[in-house]
Write a protein that holds these residues in place. Structure first.
Motif, PDB file in Angstrom:
ATOM      1  N   PHE A 198       0.853  -1.186   0.000  1.00  0.00           N
ATOM      2  CA  PHE A 198       0.000   0.000   0.000  1.00  0.00           C
ATOM      3  C   PHE A 198       0.887   1.234   0.000  1.00  0.00           C
ATOM      4  CE2 PHE A 198       1.011  -0.592   4.385  1.00  0.00           C
ATOM      5  CZ  PHE A 198       0.972   0.658   4.986  1.00  0.00           C
ATOM      6  N   SER A 199       0.329   2.355  -0.419  1.00  0.00           N
ATOM      7  CA  SER A 199       1.093   3.603  -0.538  1.00  0.00           C
ATOM      8  C   SER A 199       0.478   4.685   0.328  1.00  0.00           C
ATOM      9  CB  SER A 199       1.140   4.072  -1.998  1.00  0.00           C
ATOM     10  OG  SER A 199       1.770   3.106  -2.815  1.00  0.00           O
ATOM     11  N   VAL A 200       1.341   5.524   0.890  1.00  0.00           N
ATOM     12  CA  VAL A 200       0.894   6.678   1.669  1.00  0.00           C
ATOM     13  C   VAL A 200       1.417   7.925   0.965  1.00  0.00           C
ATOM     14  CG1 VAL A 200       0.944   7.844   3.901  1.00  0.00           C
ATOM     15  CG2 VAL A 200       0.978   5.344   3.804  1.00  0.00           C
ATOM     16  N   ARG A 201       0.544   8.850   0.639  1.00  0.00           N
ATOM     17  CA  ARG A 201       0.910  10.072  -0.070  1.00  0.00           C
ATOM     18  C   ARG A 201       0.649  11.291   0.812  1.00  0.00           C
ATOM     19  NH1 ARG A 201       1.271   8.992  -5.687  1.00  0.00           N
ATOM     20  NH2 ARG A 201       0.602   6.856  -6.191  1.00  0.00           N
ATOM     21  N   PHE A 202       1.530  12.259   0.753  1.00  0.00           N
ATOM     22  CA  PHE A 202       1.348  13.491   1.520  1.00  0.00           C
ATOM     23  C   PHE A 202       2.213  14.584   0.893  1.00  0.00           C
ATOM     24  CE2 PHE A 202       4.718  11.003   3.458  1.00  0.00           C
ATOM     25  CZ  PHE A 202       5.746  11.920   3.644  1.00  0.00           C
ATOM     26  N   GLU A 203       2.003  15.806   1.320  1.00  0.00           N
ATOM     27  CA  GLU A 203       2.821  16.912   0.836  1.00  0.00           C
ATOM     28  C   GLU A 203       3.293  17.755   2.014  1.00  0.00           C
ATOM     29  OE1 GLU A 203       0.176  20.666  -0.400  1.00  0.00           O
ATOM     30  OE2 GLU A 203      -0.241  18.898  -1.659  1.00  0.00           O
ATOM     31  N   LEU A 204       4.432  18.409   1.832  1.00  0.00           N
ATOM     32  CA  LEU A 204       5.032  19.248   2.864  1.00  0.00           C
ATOM     33  C   LEU A 204       5.447  20.590   2.254  1.00  0.00           C
ATOM     34  CD1 LEU A 204       7.363  16.662   4.658  1.00  0.00           C
ATOM     35  CD2 LEU A 204       5.230  17.623   5.549  1.00  0.00           C
ATOM     36  N   PRO A 205       5.448  21.649   3.049  1.00  0.00           N
ATOM     37  CA  PRO A 205       5.968  22.937   2.554  1.00  0.00           C
ATOM     38  C   PRO A 205       7.450  22.818   2.227  1.00  0.00           C
ATOM     39  CG  PRO A 205       4.718  23.211   4.599  1.00  0.00           C
ATOM     40  CD  PRO A 205       4.921  21.747   4.407  1.00  0.00           C
ATOM     41  N   LEU A 206       7.928  23.697   1.351  1.00  0.00           N
ATOM     42  CA  LEU A 206       9.334  23.663   0.967  1.00  0.00           C
ATOM     43  C   LEU A 206      10.248  23.865   2.167  1.00  0.00           C
ATOM     44  CD1 LEU A 206       9.365  25.635  -2.414  1.00  0.00           C
ATOM     45  CD2 LEU A 206       9.895  23.226  -2.059  1.00  0.00           C
ATOM     46  N   SER A 207       9.784  24.687   3.110  1.00  0.00           N
ATOM     47  CA  SER A 207      10.610  24.976   4.290  1.00  0.00           C
ATOM     48  C   SER A 207      10.836  23.740   5.149  1.00  0.00           C
ATOM     49  CB  SER A 207       9.946  26.072   5.135  1.00  0.00           C
ATOM     50  OG  SER A 207       8.642  25.657   5.543  1.00  0.00           O
ATOM     51  N   VAL A 208       9.886  22.798   5.092  1.00  0.00           N
ATOM     52  CA  VAL A 208      10.017  21.567   5.861  1.00  0.00           C
ATOM     53  C   VAL A 208      10.712  20.492   5.035  1.00  0.00           C
ATOM     54  CG1 VAL A 208       8.749  19.769   7.100  1.00  0.00           C
ATOM     55  CG2 VAL A 208       7.944  22.128   7.185  1.00  0.00           C
ATOM     56  N   SER A 209      10.569  20.556   3.715  1.00  0.00           N
ATOM     57  CA  SER A 209      11.095  19.515   2.835  1.00  0.00           C
ATOM     58  C   SER A 209      12.613  19.453   2.831  1.00  0.00           C
ATOM     59  CB  SER A 209      10.589  19.728   1.404  1.00  0.00           C
ATOM     60  OG  SER A 209       9.178  19.577   1.354  1.00  0.00           O
ATOM     61  N   ILE A 210      13.275  20.517   3.243  1.00  0.00           N
ATOM     62  CA  ILE A 210      14.737  20.476   3.276  1.00  0.00           C
ATOM     63  C   ILE A 210      15.239  19.551   4.389  1.00  0.00           C
ATOM     64  CG2 ILE A 210      14.979  22.780   2.290  1.00  0.00           C
ATOM     65  CD1 ILE A 210      15.450  23.850   5.093  1.00  0.00           C
ATOM     66  N   HIS A 211      14.348  19.160   5.273  1.00  0.00           N
ATOM     67  CA  HIS A 211      14.712  18.257   6.357  1.00  0.00           C
ATOM     68  C   HIS A 211      14.220  16.833   6.073  1.00  0.00           C
ATOM     69  CE1 HIS A 211      15.802  21.784   8.759  1.00  0.00           C
ATOM     70  NE2 HIS A 211      14.630  22.309   8.434  1.00  0.00           N
ATOM     71  N   ILE A 212      14.237  16.452   4.807  1.00  0.00           N
ATOM     72  CA  ILE A 212      13.681  15.172   4.411  1.00  0.00           C
ATOM     73  C   ILE A 212      14.428  13.998   5.045  1.00  0.00           C
ATOM     74  CG2 ILE A 212      15.072  15.054   2.319  1.00  0.00           C
ATOM     75  CD1 ILE A 212      11.456  13.820   2.790  1.00  0.00           C
ATOM     76  N   LYS A 213      15.736  14.117   5.197  1.00  0.00           N
ATOM     77  CA  LYS A 213      16.507  13.036   5.810  1.00  0.00           C
ATOM     78  C   LYS A 213      16.075  12.806   7.253  1.00  0.00           C
ATOM     79  CE  LYS A 213      19.182  11.847   2.403  1.00  0.00           C
ATOM     80  NZ  LYS A 213      19.080  10.487   1.804  1.00  0.00           N
ATOM     81  N   GLU A 214      15.817  13.906   7.968  1.00  0.00           N
ATOM     82  CA  GLU A 214      15.341  13.781   9.346  1.00  0.00           C
ATOM     83  C   GLU A 214      13.969  13.112   9.398  1.00  0.00           C
ATOM     84  OE1 GLU A 214      16.673  16.354   7.989  1.00  0.00           O
ATOM     85  OE2 GLU A 214      18.125  17.336   9.330  1.00  0.00           O
ATOM     86  N   LEU A 215      13.118  13.440   8.402  1.00  0.00           N
ATOM     87  CA  LEU A 215      11.793  12.822   8.345  1.00  0.00           C
ATOM     88  C   LEU A 215      11.914  11.321   8.087  1.00  0.00           C
ATOM     89  CD1 LEU A 215       8.734  12.871   8.309  1.00  0.00           C
ATOM     90  CD2 LEU A 215       8.807  13.588   5.921  1.00  0.00           C
ATOM     91  N   GLU A 216      12.774  10.943   7.157  1.00  0.00           N
ATOM     92  CA  GLU A 216      12.972   9.522   6.882  1.00  0.00           C
ATOM     93  C   GLU A 216      13.442   8.783   8.134  1.00  0.00           C
ATOM     94  OE1 GLU A 216      15.664   9.240   3.596  1.00  0.00           O
ATOM     95  OE2 GLU A 216      14.034   9.177   2.131  1.00  0.00           O
ATOM     96  N   GLU A 217      14.361   9.412   8.882  1.00  0.00           N
ATOM     97  CA  GLU A 217      14.871   8.777  10.096  1.00  0.00           C
ATOM     98  C   GLU A 217      13.783   8.673  11.162  1.00  0.00           C
ATOM     99  OE1 GLU A 217      17.652   6.711  12.166  1.00  0.00           O
ATOM    100  OE2 GLU A 217      17.783   7.468  10.104  1.00  0.00           O
ATOM    101  N   ALA A 218      12.946   9.727  11.275  1.00  0.00           N
ATOM    102  CA  ALA A 218      11.864   9.704  12.256  1.00  0.00           C
ATOM    103  C   ALA A 218      10.841   8.614  11.924  1.00  0.00           C
ATOM    104  CB  ALA A 218      11.188  11.073  12.313  1.00  0.00           C
ATOM    105  N   LEU A 219      10.503   8.493  10.637  1.00  0.00           N
ATOM    106  CA  LEU A 219       9.555   7.452  10.224  1.00  0.00           C
ATOM    107  C   LEU A 219      10.155   6.067  10.429  1.00  0.00           C
ATOM    108  CD1 LEU A 219       8.062   8.996   6.942  1.00  0.00           C
ATOM    109  CD2 LEU A 219       6.923   8.708   9.145  1.00  0.00           C
ATOM    110  N   LYS A 220      11.443   5.938  10.152  1.00  0.00           N
ATOM    111  CA  LYS A 220      12.105   4.647  10.342  1.00  0.00           C
ATOM    112  C   LYS A 220      12.058   4.223  11.801  1.00  0.00           C
ATOM    113  CE  LYS A 220      16.575   2.333   9.848  1.00  0.00           C
ATOM    114  NZ  LYS A 220      17.975   2.455   9.389  1.00  0.00           N
TER     115      LYS A 220
END
Length: 291
Positions: free
Chosen positions: A205-227
């Motif tokens: 299954f897939s989960v889709r979402f969007e983030l503001p550009l100001s938050v998207s620069i922290h994508i690595k942190e988001l991946e780590e938090a989700l992990k």
């Protein structure tokens, strides 16, 4: 519980036993009361029509049982496709109706051959009027005996997506992600884009979402938090212990993402629960960097 599962259950064949019992009564009456039958032509016609229908119906029931038994035996090593059994049951029902109408004509002294010949023009008109329903019915039979899909599969037909819970002569009955029941005409399987989402990995299954550009620069942190949040989740199967976010679209002030995951089952309800948990984690992460 859907109709196909109910039809696949082993149960006492009361209708078959009733038909055999009635056929026995008709046979006994026919042989022991021949003198009375000779005095009433209409009664003879009625008994002839009834006995003809019962004989054909009993034979169809026996053939249906043998076909399903052989199919189940042949496929005993893997899950049986519920729609094949469903198709046999529905086809038997159609043949019973057809032979029932013919035998009813015989019971009333109507020659079926002459009747059909005289009704040819009317039959053509009926075929034109009910063309969509007839093609839907034929498409439904093709779907029932097709290897492309089965009851329980998750599919996408045109704009509709959901799990097949029943197949009728008119529609595919789908249960979508909101647990709503959607009726999709059988013709759409052959006339629009069709995708069987259960053909390979039904637990995907897939989960889709969007983030503001100001938050998207922290994508690595988001991946780590989700992990950290999902790696030990009991209802998820994380391959290689990694969570990969995929960028699907970049807008003027936002970025859209998608994450593909595998659940331990193909339950729509479980997929929605997992998606809800993941989106909550994303919102929690977003609130940290926006504030």
């Amino acid at each position: 519980m859907n109709a196909s599962l109910e039809e696949n259950k082993q149960r006492i064949p009361w209708s078959f036993l009733l038909k055999v019992f009635l056929l026995g009564l008709v046979t006994i009456y026919y042989f022991y009361f021949q003198s009375e039958l000779k005095l009433d032509k209409r009664l003879v016609q009625f008994i002839d029509g009834l006995s003809a229908f019962l004989i054909v119906s009993v034979i169809l029931s026996i053939l249906r049982f043998l076909i399903i038994f052989l199919y189940n035996t042949r496929h005993s090593h893997r899950p049986v496709r519920g729609n094949f059994v469903l198709g046999i049951n529905r086809l038997t029902a159609i043949l019973n109706v057809v032979f029932g109408i013919i035998c009813l004509m015989l019971a009333f002294g109507i020659d079926p051959g002459k009747f059909i010949t005289s009704m040819t023009i009317v039959a053509m008109a009926i075929a034109v009027i009910f063309r969509d329903y007839i093609t839907n019915m034929i498409s439904g039979l093709i779907v029932m005996f097709s290897e492309q899909l089965s009851v329980g599969d998750r599919i996408r037909v045109g704009e509709h997506k959901g799990r097949i819970i029943d197949i009728t002569f008119a529609n595919l009955v789908l249960q979508d992600e909101e647990d709503d029941i959607v009726m999709v005409p059988n013709n759409m399987v052959f006339t629009s884009t069709f995708m069987n989402l259960s053909a390979h990995q039904s637990s995907l299954f897939s989960v889709r979402f969007e983030l503001p550009l100001s938050v998207s620069i922290h994508i690595k942190e988001l991946e780590e938090a989700l992990k950290m949040s999902l790696i030990t989740h009991p209802n998820l199967k994380i391959k290689n212990g990694t969570i990969e976010l995929k960028v699907t679209e970049i807008g003027k002030d936002y970025v859209k993402y998608k994450i593909d995951l595998y659940a331990i089952s193909n339950s729509n309800r479980m997929h929605r629960q997992l998606e809800n948990e993941i989106l909550k984690e994303v919102l929690k992460f977003e609130s940290i960097y926006i504030s």
